[in-house]
Scaffold this motif. Sequence first.
Motif, mmCIF file in Angstrom:
data_model
loop_
_atom_site.group_PDB
_atom_site.id
_atom_site.type_symbol
_atom_site.label_atom_id
_atom_site.label_comp_id
_atom_site.label_asym_id
_atom_site.label_seq_id
_atom_site.Cartn_x
_atom_site.Cartn_y
_atom_site.Cartn_z
ATOM 1 N N PHE A 158 26.092 35.731 52.343
ATOM 2 C CA PHE A 158 27.189 36.281 51.553
ATOM 3 C C PHE A 158 26.551 36.854 50.278
ATOM 4 N N ARG A 159 26.493 38.165 50.202
ATOM 5 C CA ARG A 159 25.803 38.811 49.091
ATOM 6 C C ARG A 159 26.768 39.731 48.334
ATOM 7 N N ASN A 160 27.106 39.302 47.107
ATOM 8 C CA ASN A 160 28.015 40.086 46.269
ATOM 9 C C ASN A 160 29.319 40.420 47.007
ATOM 10 N N VAL A 161 29.846 39.420 47.690
ATOM 11 C CA VAL A 161 31.103 39.598 48.424
ATOM 12 C C VAL A 161 32.256 39.571 47.424
ATOM 13 N N ARG A 162 33.126 40.547 47.509
ATOM 14 C CA ARG A 162 34.264 40.629 46.595
ATOM 15 C C ARG A 162 35.558 40.428 47.374
ATOM 16 N N ILE A 163 36.354 39.464 46.923
ATOM 17 C CA ILE A 163 37.663 39.224 47.524
ATOM 18 C C ILE A 163 38.679 39.091 46.389
ATOM 19 N N PRO A 164 39.970 39.307 46.655
ATOM 20 C CA PRO A 164 40.970 39.219 45.582
ATOM 21 C C PRO A 164 41.047 37.806 45.005
ATOM 22 N N LEU A 165 41.189 37.710 43.705
ATOM 23 C CA LEU A 165 41.399 36.406 43.071
ATOM 24 C C LEU A 165 42.710 35.801 43.556
ATOM 25 N N MET A 215 35.789 37.866 57.549
ATOM 26 C CA MET A 215 34.430 38.076 58.035
ATOM 27 C C MET A 215 34.010 39.546 58.004
ATOM 28 N N ASP A 216 34.985 40.447 57.886
ATOM 29 C CA ASP A 216 34.630 41.865 57.803
ATOM 30 C C ASP A 216 34.517 42.346 56.355
ATOM 31 N N ALA A 217 34.555 41.413 55.394
ATOM 32 C CA ALA A 217 34.409 41.803 53.991
ATOM 33 C C ALA A 217 33.001 42.345 53.751
ATOM 34 N N VAL A 228 29.235 40.382 53.771
ATOM 35 C CA VAL A 228 29.108 39.276 54.722
ATOM 36 C C VAL A 228 28.243 39.743 55.887
ATOM 37 N N LYS A 229 27.145 39.053 56.126
ATOM 38 C CA LYS A 229 26.228 39.446 57.197
ATOM 39 C C LYS A 229 25.820 38.233 58.020
#
Length: 331
Positions: free
Chosen positions: A155-162, A127-129, A132-133
Amino acid sequence: SEYAPMAAAMGRSVIGPEVFNCSAPDTGNMELLLRFGTEEQKRLWLDPLLNGTIRSCFGMTEPEVASSDATNLESTITIAGAQLKVDGRKWWTSGAMDPRCRLCLFLGVSDPAAEKQSRHSVVLIPMDAEGVKVERPLTVYGFDDAPHGHAEVVFRNVRIPLRNSFLLGQGRGFEAAQRRLGPGRIHHCMRLIGMAERALDLQIKRAEARKVFGKELAKHGMMLNSIADARLKIEQVRLLCVEASRKLDRSGGANSSTTTRKWIAMIKLAAPRMACEVIDGAIQAHGGMGVCQDTVLARLWVQARSLRIADGPDEVHAETTAKLEMRSSKL
């Protein structure tokens, strides 16, 4: 089936599930992580959830589409090199308002060209990525449902590891969601039985203490009929819930078999209706007190009424029940 009586007991209190770390949506999320999570996912998210040090939410419903048909969901999960790019707007994201919420299980389209049931995936988003708003809280008939609350989340252009972000695997979002929704729906129904029991206890207490037209409410035939009718409804739904739980246990927790699906649909249809009717009778017995903040009845009714929409509206469960019944007809 072993959890059923405990959930019913916890349902008597609006804070009961929270006290025992059995609140929705955390119970369903923990079950998914336990069943499908990798060892690293369990270490990062399941262990702190089980310890009660964090909370979680589940991002499924979207404001722009009819989300009771999950194939309508438009949020996207795109592979971008060694990352996943997530975009979308979710609402009625239960748990997101809790300040302890650290994880969102997000359902979105990961392969729009795939077969309809294989287009979606569930990914784990901190949630702190960045991107995320939590835009706003949503109230339920004016109640904020603290501490977990419900929220509209962007969730706008949220990037997380594949690596290690997909739960169960890419394209298996519906499978994961169904494994969550079956038990989750029964958990809600079990709690509804406890809520109805609490309401009936309050109705009886009120009926014995309040006098009207020269005698206690408990001595008026209409009140006696209301109490008897409430007990019948509660016990009928309790038996239905126990049998649905047993069938789910026999299927290994899956919601895929025709028989299991029908029983889960039936209980999800019957339990909120029953609770609304029983709680409404208790409210009627309390008069003006029943609709204000002086008793728990108004909040119980709000929770029961909202569950005729949450986890699928009544109409969907009625249609499922009817179709499966017609399919199994012997004539």
